[in-house]
Design an enzyme around this catalytic site. Structure first.
Site, mmCIF file in Angstrom:
data_model
loop_
_atom_site.group_PDB
_atom_site.id
_atom_site.type_symbol
_atom_site.label_atom_id
_atom_site.label_comp_id
_atom_site.label_asym_id
_atom_site.label_seq_id
_atom_site.Cartn_x
_atom_site.Cartn_y
_atom_site.Cartn_z
ATOM 1 N N ASP A 9 61.643 4.925 40.531
ATOM 2 C CA ASP A 9 60.355 5.584 40.384
ATOM 3 C C ASP A 9 59.324 4.465 40.219
ATOM 4 O OD1 ASP A 9 58.359 7.526 39.762
ATOM 5 O OD2 ASP A 9 58.684 7.097 37.632
ATOM 6 N N ASP A 11 55.636 4.656 38.754
ATOM 7 C CA ASP A 11 54.830 4.655 37.526
ATOM 8 C C ASP A 11 55.724 4.863 36.300
ATOM 9 O OD1 ASP A 11 52.377 4.337 38.963
ATOM 10 O OD2 ASP A 11 52.549 6.440 39.546
#
Ligand SMILES: [Mg+2]
Length: 182
Positions: A9, A11
């Protein structure tokens, strides 16, 4: 190159989560991310970012803004010896999207669409692959795609997630796991 991937991922995993990040000057890399990525590369993992970008759906920034930021980020990573194989993002949101961006999409985590895309494009074996996320939707995507292991960086989610995962405080713990299990 073996057919496994470390899915990241963005952020809260690659960069510190500030909410709708879209400016280069606001990027702060997470401690340990470069080392984790270099170790994963050495162990034969492809590096694939899989990121929901509802900020695009909401009209806070454009796909071009996102691409510009990622071009810069890839350069910063490259300077640290890290080469990303792919950056997949989902610009849609079923409720808050504006215009064409308001829709459901299999790519939007907890959907597994972006992981399946890596399987198609690179022949990645999902059963040998690993996900690192900071939200329950990352865990759900990983579990849904049948990944070998999912890691949740503690701190973003206030409660435990459902599903199968290991919670960690630091990226170094994941690096250690890869060393021992790859
Ligand atoms: Mg995140």
């Amino acid at each position: 190159m073996s057919g496994k991937a470390l899915f990241l991922d963005r952020d809260g995993v690659v960069n510190i989560e500030i909410g709708y990040l879209h400016r280069v000057e606001e990027v702060r890399f997470l401690p340990g991310i470069f080392s984790l990525c270099r170790t994963a590369m050495r162990l034969g993992y492809r590096l694939v970012i899989v990121t929901n970008q509802s900020g695009i759906a909401r009209g806070y920034y454009t796909e071009a803004d996102f691409e510009t930021l990622m071009f810069w980020m890839r350069g910063e990573l490259r300077a640290q010896g890290v080469e990303l194989d792919a950056v997949y993002y989902c610009p849609y949101h079923p409720e808050h999207g504006v215009g064409e961006y308001k829709r459901e999409h299999e790519d939007r985590k907890p959907g597994a669409g972006m992981l399946l895309r890596a399987q198609r494009e690179f022949g990645v074996s999902l059963a040998d692959s690993v996900m690192v996320g900071d939200r329950c939707s990352d865990i759900a995507a990983a579990n849904g795609a049948g990944l070998r292991q999912a890691f949740l960086i503690a701190g973003t989610e206030e409660a435990a997630c459902t599903g199968r995962y290991l919670a960690v405080r630091e990226l170094a713990e994941i690096e250690g796991w890869l060393e021992q299990n790859s």
